[in-house]
Scaffold this motif. Sequence first.
Motif, short mmCIF file in Angstrom:
data_model
loop_
_atom_site.label_atom_id
_atom_site.label_comp_id
_atom_site.label_asym_id
_atom_site.label_seq_id
_atom_site.Cartn_x
_atom_site.Cartn_y
_atom_site.Cartn_z
N UNK A 1 -63.64 -91.50 19.11
CA UNK A 1 -64.49 -91.33 20.28
C UNK A 1 -63.62 -90.83 21.45
N UNK A 2 -64.26 -90.45 22.58
CA UNK A 2 -65.68 -90.49 22.94
C UNK A 2 -66.51 -89.47 22.17
N UNK A 3 -67.83 -89.70 22.18
CA UNK A 3 -68.73 -89.05 21.24
C UNK A 3 -69.77 -88.19 21.95
N UNK A 4 -70.10 -87.05 21.32
CA UNK A 4 -71.33 -86.32 21.60
C UNK A 4 -71.97 -86.04 20.26
N UNK A 5 -73.22 -86.48 20.07
CA UNK A 5 -73.91 -86.31 18.79
C UNK A 5 -75.06 -85.31 18.95
N UNK A 6 -74.98 -84.19 18.25
CA UNK A 6 -76.02 -83.16 18.39
C UNK A 6 -77.34 -83.61 17.78
N UNK A 7 -77.32 -84.50 16.80
CA UNK A 7 -78.59 -84.98 16.24
C UNK A 7 -79.34 -85.83 17.25
N UNK A 8 -78.64 -86.75 17.92
CA UNK A 8 -79.29 -87.56 18.95
C UNK A 8 -79.76 -86.68 20.10
N UNK A 9 -78.93 -85.75 20.53
CA UNK A 9 -79.33 -84.85 21.61
C UNK A 9 -80.55 -84.04 21.22
N UNK A 10 -80.62 -83.62 19.96
CA UNK A 10 -81.79 -82.88 19.48
C UNK A 10 -83.04 -83.75 19.53
N UNK A 11 -82.93 -84.99 19.05
CA UNK A 11 -84.09 -85.88 19.05
C UNK A 11 -84.59 -86.19 20.46
N UNK A 12 -83.69 -86.15 21.42
CA UNK A 12 -84.07 -86.46 22.80
C UNK A 12 -84.55 -85.25 23.57
N UNK A 13 -84.38 -84.06 23.03
CA UNK A 13 -84.80 -82.84 23.74
C UNK A 13 -85.82 -82.02 22.95
#
Length: 206
Positions: free
Chosen positions: A97-109
């Motif tokens: 970490x620190x983390x950026x997750x594109x799957x979570x970002x996708x689900x939120x946008x």
Amino acid sequence: MAVHFHEEDLPAGVLAGDAPLAVDTETMGLITRRDRLCIVQISDGSGDEHLVRFGPDSAYDAPNLKALLADKSRVKLYHFARFDLAAIEHYLGVEASPVFCTKIASKMTRTYTDRHGLKNLVEELLGETISKQQQSSDWGAPDINEAQRDYAASDVRFLHRMREILITRLEREGRMDMAQACFDFLPTRARLDLAGWEDHDIFSHM
């Protein structure tokens, strides 16, 4: 652009700097404690991807790779970070970490769709196509063929560009702070998985 293949560790000095690092893993299956870590893919977004392969008798003594993954000054980009963080911590013993997750970002946008796979994001956000044909191949085989290498490299090839687009969308929708809180929790979520709470919501009433 080139794909570099390494055995057991990265060479010293590779990926030096402060750029975010795109990271992915290939394992023998989806049960982290049972299915060993075979490959870690890593890229700083400059055009090259590095694949580090671990053998069946590996001690996972990879000081150069571990130092990069544990560097708190460099953001690590993942697609479905929860799985990769658990595999890395269990086998390499570091919190990547620190983390950026594109799957979570996708689900939120991208709330207008339920298609949040890496292939879907690359097609929509970048207009490119990736093959998932090698996804279920034998990553523990003595020889990793060119198709497998290219597939593994593609898992980190697009994350830097997608992150920038997804950050813009998170900010547009007023969800950046909430997304960041999710990213910050992911190392703990991975540890809960490793500790046996992978299928139970500890926040639920029951």
